[in-house]
Design a protein around this motif. Structure first.
Motif, short mmCIF file in Angstrom:
data_model
loop_
_atom_site.label_atom_id
_atom_site.label_comp_id
_atom_site.label_asym_id
_atom_site.label_seq_id
_atom_site.Cartn_x
_atom_site.Cartn_y
_atom_site.Cartn_z
N GLU A 12 -3.21 16.62 20.01
CA GLU A 12 -1.54 16.97 20.44
C GLU A 12 -1.04 17.89 20.80
OE1 GLU A 12 -0.43 13.41 16.61
OE2 GLU A 12 -0.82 16.26 16.18
N VAL A 13 -1.05 19.13 20.83
CA VAL A 13 -0.20 20.12 21.10
C VAL A 13 -1.11 20.45 22.55
CG1 VAL A 13 -0.41 23.41 21.26
CG2 VAL A 13 -0.33 21.65 19.17
N ALA A 14 -2.54 20.35 22.74
CA ALA A 14 -2.63 20.14 24.58
C ALA A 14 -1.35 18.93 25.40
CB ALA A 14 -4.54 19.84 24.36
N VAL A 15 -1.31 17.70 24.92
CA VAL A 15 -0.83 16.98 25.42
C VAL A 15 0.92 17.19 25.67
CG1 VAL A 15 0.51 14.90 25.02
CG2 VAL A 15 -2.17 15.30 25.03
N TRP A 16 1.73 18.40 24.64
CA TRP A 16 2.76 18.79 24.73
C TRP A 16 2.38 20.32 25.75
CZ3 TRP A 16 4.44 23.86 22.89
CH2 TRP A 16 6.40 23.92 22.55
N ILE A 17 1.22 20.59 26.17
CA ILE A 17 1.94 22.04 27.10
C ILE A 17 1.54 21.52 28.45
CG2 ILE A 17 0.54 23.45 27.55
CD1 ILE A 17 -0.37 24.31 24.93
N GLU A 18 0.83 20.11 27.86
CA GLU A 18 1.03 19.39 29.56
C GLU A 18 2.13 18.82 29.62
OE1 GLU A 18 -0.30 18.28 33.37
OE2 GLU A 18 -1.05 19.34 31.79
N ASP A 19 2.69 18.37 28.67
CA ASP A 19 3.89 17.44 28.68
C ASP A 19 5.32 19.19 29.38
OD1 ASP A 19 6.05 15.32 28.97
OD2 ASP A 19 7.24 16.59 27.43
N ALA A 20 4.71 20.03 28.54
CA ALA A 20 6.03 21.27 29.27
C ALA A 20 5.52 20.93 31.07
CB ALA A 20 5.64 22.16 28.11
N HIS A 21 4.28 21.18 31.58
CA HIS A 21 4.43 21.61 33.29
C HIS A 21 5.01 20.80 33.28
CE1 HIS A 21 2.26 24.83 32.21
NE2 HIS A 21 1.66 24.85 31.34
N LEU A 22 4.58 19.21 33.22
CA LEU A 22 5.60 17.68 33.67
C LEU A 22 6.69 17.58 33.80
CD1 LEU A 22 2.91 15.02 32.67
CD2 LEU A 22 3.12 16.29 34.66
N ARG A 23 7.15 18.04 32.53
CA ARG A 23 8.44 18.62 33.04
C ARG A 23 9.48 19.21 33.35
NH1 ARG A 23 11.75 16.83 28.04
NH2 ARG A 23 10.34 16.08 26.38
N TRP A 24 8.58 20.41 33.79
CA TRP A 24 9.18 21.43 35.45
C TRP A 24 8.41 20.38 36.69
CZ3 TRP A 24 11.75 25.68 35.97
CH2 TRP A 24 11.45 26.03 37.49
N LEU A 25 7.40 20.17 37.28
CA LEU A 25 7.52 19.57 37.84
C LEU A 25 8.24 18.56 38.50
CD1 LEU A 25 3.45 19.12 37.58
CD2 LEU A 25 4.80 20.64 39.64
N ASP A 26 8.25 17.35 37.11
CA ASP A 26 9.59 16.81 37.47
C ASP A 26 11.08 16.57 37.32
OD1 ASP A 26 7.28 14.88 37.46
OD2 ASP A 26 7.51 14.32 35.90
#
Length: 188
Positions: A62-76
């Protein structure tokens, strides 16, 4: 339907930075989350104090997804989240869990591990992110926390966020419904 106002911060502003910046305050480094931070995040969310106010626990997947989402939040351009590091160890999280460029707004999220507590880590990290956000052009920044979370109230006050209002019975925590304080900082 055409808008009668211009965006406070134009779309594309974060993308044009060429990546999320690293911020420094005293001995603290605020840097983008990395996959190798997963064990530190899992450990943080095992802490009963963090669980109480964030109402979750996580595993490494779940943390791996959470970290990826943090990067996507920045990109989006929807958020800007940083790992807070001291002496090579993740001691917290700070950033804007939501950003609204058009409205010029952002809402904070933060936590501090046991190793970082008592060192003013959260207030200094929130202040660093606030300075970055205001320099970006955001107009209204908020911190929302349970009225029972006295430590978060102190963080907001130390970071220059006066109390604006109280939302009654607003957020469900493990122990029931909580009233929430809303602290706001407006660009001068």
């Amino acid at each position: 339907m055409p808008s009668l106002i211009e965006p406070v911060v134009p779309a594309g502003t974060l993308r044009r930075m060429g990546g999320q910046p690293t911020l420094h305050v005293d001995e603290l480094t605020l840097r983008p989350w990395q996959p190798e931070d997963a064990p530190a995040v899992v450990a943080a969310y095992r802490d009963p104090d963090i669980q109480q106010w964030h109402a979750r626990t996580v595993d490494e997947t779940e943390v791996a997804v959470w970290i990826e989402d943090a990067h996507l939040r920045w990109l989006d351009e929807r958020g800007a989240l940083w790992a807070v590091e001291a002496d090579g160890e993740v001691v917290g999280r700070a950033g804007l869990r939501t950003i609204g460029l058009f409205e010029g707004s952002g809402e904070f999220a933060y936590w501090v591990t046991k190793a970082g507590r008592g060192r003013n880590v959260a207030a200094r990290a929130v202040t660093a992110v606030t300075e970055w956000a205001l320099a970006l052009g955001l107009h209204r920044l908020t911190i929302v926390h349970s009225v029972a979370n006295v430590a978060s109230c102190r963080v907001a006050e130390k970071a220059g966020f006066p109390l604006e209002s109280t939302e009654r019975s607003s957020v469900l925590h493990p122990d029931g419904w909580h009233d929430m304080h809303v602290h706001v900082r407006i660009a001068e």
